[in-house]
Design a protein around this motif. Structure first.
Motif, PDB file in Angstrom:
ATOM      1  N   ILE A 197       0.787  -0.901   0.035  1.00 23.97           N
ATOM      2  CA  ILE A 197      -0.112   0.123  -0.086  1.00 23.97           C
ATOM      3  C   ILE A 197       0.945   1.216   0.019  1.00 23.97           C
ATOM      4  O   ILE A 197       1.740   1.397   0.981  1.00 23.97           O
ATOM      5  CB  ILE A 197      -0.689  -0.121   1.385  1.00 23.97           C
ATOM      6  N   LEU A 198       0.952   1.818  -1.061  1.00 31.48           N
ATOM      7  CA  LEU A 198       1.705   3.020  -1.291  1.00 31.48           C
ATOM      8  C   LEU A 198       0.994   4.327  -1.119  1.00 31.48           C
ATOM      9  O   LEU A 198       0.003   4.749  -1.870  1.00 31.48           O
ATOM     10  CB  LEU A 198       2.335   3.094  -2.743  1.00 31.48           C
ATOM     11  N   GLU A 199       1.369   5.257   0.093  1.00 30.97           N
ATOM     12  CA  GLU A 199       0.615   6.385   0.268  1.00 30.97           C
ATOM     13  C   GLU A 199       1.674   7.566   0.397  1.00 30.97           C
ATOM     14  O   GLU A 199       2.871   7.332   0.759  1.00 30.97           O
ATOM     15  CB  GLU A 199       0.067   6.083   1.737  1.00 30.97           C
ATOM     16  N   THR A 200       1.216   8.862  -0.149  1.00 29.46           N
ATOM     17  CA  THR A 200       2.043   9.849   0.060  1.00 29.46           C
ATOM     18  C   THR A 200       0.835  11.059   0.507  1.00 29.46           C
ATOM     19  O   THR A 200      -0.332  10.723   0.652  1.00 29.46           O
ATOM     20  CB  THR A 200       2.578  10.530  -1.205  1.00 29.46           C
ATOM     21  N   GLU A 201       1.518  12.361   0.884  1.00 27.96           N
ATOM     22  CA  GLU A 201       0.626  13.601   1.292  1.00 27.96           C
ATOM     23  C   GLU A 201      -0.215  13.632   0.153  1.00 27.96           C
ATOM     24  O   GLU A 201      -0.046  13.880  -0.871  1.00 27.96           O
ATOM     25  CB  GLU A 201       1.503  14.579   1.531  1.00 27.96           C
ATOM     26  N   VAL A 202      -1.489  13.883   0.535  1.00 29.83           N
ATOM     27  CA  VAL A 202      -2.630  14.436  -0.371  1.00 29.83           C
ATOM     28  C   VAL A 202      -2.347  15.991  -0.401  1.00 29.83           C
ATOM     29  O   VAL A 202      -2.563  16.908   0.612  1.00 29.83           O
ATOM     30  CB  VAL A 202      -3.903  14.022  -0.002  1.00 29.83           C
ATOM     31  N   VAL A 203      -2.107  16.623  -1.387  1.00 28.98           N
ATOM     32  CA  VAL A 203      -1.899  17.922  -1.554  1.00 28.98           C
ATOM     33  C   VAL A 203      -3.154  18.648  -2.441  1.00 28.98           C
ATOM     34  O   VAL A 203      -3.925  18.100  -3.123  1.00 28.98           O
ATOM     35  CB  VAL A 203      -0.891  18.350  -2.863  1.00 28.98           C
ATOM     36  N   GLU A 204      -3.731  19.514  -1.563  1.00 28.65           N
ATOM     37  CA  GLU A 204      -5.025  20.339  -1.884  1.00 28.65           C
ATOM     38  C   GLU A 204      -4.755  21.276  -2.836  1.00 28.65           C
ATOM     39  O   GLU A 204      -4.228  22.167  -2.659  1.00 28.65           O
ATOM     40  CB  GLU A 204      -5.837  20.815  -0.438  1.00 28.65           C
ATOM     41  N   THR A 205      -5.095  20.860  -4.158  1.00 28.20           N
ATOM     42  CA  THR A 205      -4.966  21.800  -5.203  1.00 28.20           C
ATOM     43  C   THR A 205      -5.768  21.723  -6.489  1.00 28.20           C
ATOM     44  O   THR A 205      -6.168  20.261  -6.595  1.00 28.20           O
ATOM     45  CB  THR A 205      -3.613  21.958  -5.770  1.00 28.20           C
ATOM     46  N   THR A 206      -6.526  22.324  -7.325  1.00 20.37           N
ATOM     47  CA  THR A 206      -7.407  21.767  -8.404  1.00 20.37           C
ATOM     48  C   THR A 206      -6.397  21.650  -9.635  1.00 20.37           C
ATOM     49  O   THR A 206      -6.725  21.370 -10.617  1.00 20.37           O
ATOM     50  CB  THR A 206      -8.341  23.149  -8.667  1.00 20.37           C
ATOM     51  N   ASN A 207      -5.145  22.324  -9.476  1.00 17.53           N
ATOM     52  CA  ASN A 207      -4.173  22.107 -10.682  1.00 17.53           C
ATOM     53  C   ASN A 207      -3.477  20.979 -10.916  1.00 17.53           C
ATOM     54  O   ASN A 207      -2.258  20.590 -10.145  1.00 17.53           O
ATOM     55  CB  ASN A 207      -3.383  23.398 -10.647  1.00 17.53           C
ATOM     56  N   THR A 208      -4.061  19.860 -11.258  1.00 19.96           N
ATOM     57  CA  THR A 208      -3.539  18.523 -11.087  1.00 19.96           C
ATOM     58  C   THR A 208      -3.393  17.893 -12.448  1.00 19.96           C
ATOM     59  O   THR A 208      -3.079  16.654 -12.686  1.00 19.96           O
ATOM     60  CB  THR A 208      -4.283  17.586 -10.301  1.00 19.96           C
TER      61      THR A 208
END
Length: 271
Positions: A197-208
């Motif tokens: 299970i690979l997790e990283t920080e969730v970045v809050e941006t609409t520019n994805t």
């Protein structure tokens, strides 16, 4: 100097956010020389795609042969292949030219669930290209098609990864970008040995825009450098997360991730 070489087999994004343009920027960040075989040309911006023109399959094959016969490649990735003919020539050329370390981003369905290629192309992708993959990176909706099941939970993602692995790819990364709640950004890795299970920080941006292309290109770049497949994937996820922190607020719609953050912030560290 003789740097590692990577090849992207994908479409051109006129807006510069995804496709060939994102792949080459990603290769450059990793100090990997990027080469390309363009499959189609899109008229595209942050608001969407207004036109797509496919190149002849023979042109795609010729680009691949030109690169490999002279320069050689240590890794390659596929992105938007668009139609059955291009998928078939790409798979044939990968075998004939003995291209190693192949990352297949099976661009079949968008992150919103819209199917992008027809059923005949999906069939050829499944039978001709996926078995050649070192790493296969389907999003939620692509994984649903390839595994012939609905995906709503982490357990579903794990089962889907195992079912898709039977198509012949050495490793499968089911991406959680299209999942809801706390599964957003959680990916599932299966290589026939163990679930990761690979997790990283969730970045809050609409520019994805361009995240999928960037991830697969970063995996290919790290494979070209010499990392094993799981390490390459972990490093690629960190890279994508960092580019999201520096996403570009350009245009009137969804901007792209920011690849040139080291030039803006010379001392920034990945992650």
């Amino acid at each position: 100097m003789t740097p590692p070489i990577a090849l992207t087999i994908a479409g051109s994004d006129s807006g510069g956010g995804a496709g060939i343009q994102a792949d080459l920027r990603t290769f450059a960040f990793h100090k990997v020389h990027g080469t390309s075989a363009i499959t189609c040309i899109t008229a595209q911006n942050t608001l969407g795609v207004t036109r797509v023109d496919a190149l002849p399959p023979e042109s795609v094959g010729a680009q691949m042969e030109a690169v490999v016969s002279d320069i050689g490649v240590q890794a390659a990735k596929t992105g938007m292949l668009l139609n059955q003919g291009i998928i078939a020539i790409a798979a044939q050329s990968i075998q004939t030219l003995q291209i190693p370390n192949l990352v297949v981003d099976p661009v079949m369905v968008s992150r919103t669930g819209a199917q992008l290629i027809d059923d005949a192309a999906i069939s050829t992708l499944r039978t001709a290209l996926i078995p050649l993959a070192t790493v296969l990176t389907p999003n939620r909706y692509e994984a649903q098609i390839l595994a012939s099941m609905e995906i709503h939970t982490l357990e579903d993602m794990q089962l889907a990864a195992q079912k898709i692995h039977r198509l012949g790819a050495k490793a499968v990364l089911v991406k959680g970008g299209g999942m809801a709640g706390n599964l957003r950004g959680v990916d599932v890795w299966w290589d026939g040995q163990a679930i990761e299970i690979l997790e990283t920080e969730v970045v809050e941006t609409t520019n994805t825009h361009g995240t999928g292309c960037t991830l697969s290109a970063a995996i290919a770049a790290n494979l070209a450098i010499g990392h094993n497949a799981l390490t390459a994937t972990r490093l690629a996820k960190v890279y994508v997360t960092t580019t999201l922190h520096y996403a570009l607020a350009i245009g009137k719609g969804q901007g792209p991730v920011g690849h040139f953050f080291p030039l803006l912030q010379p001392n920034v560290l990945l992650g």
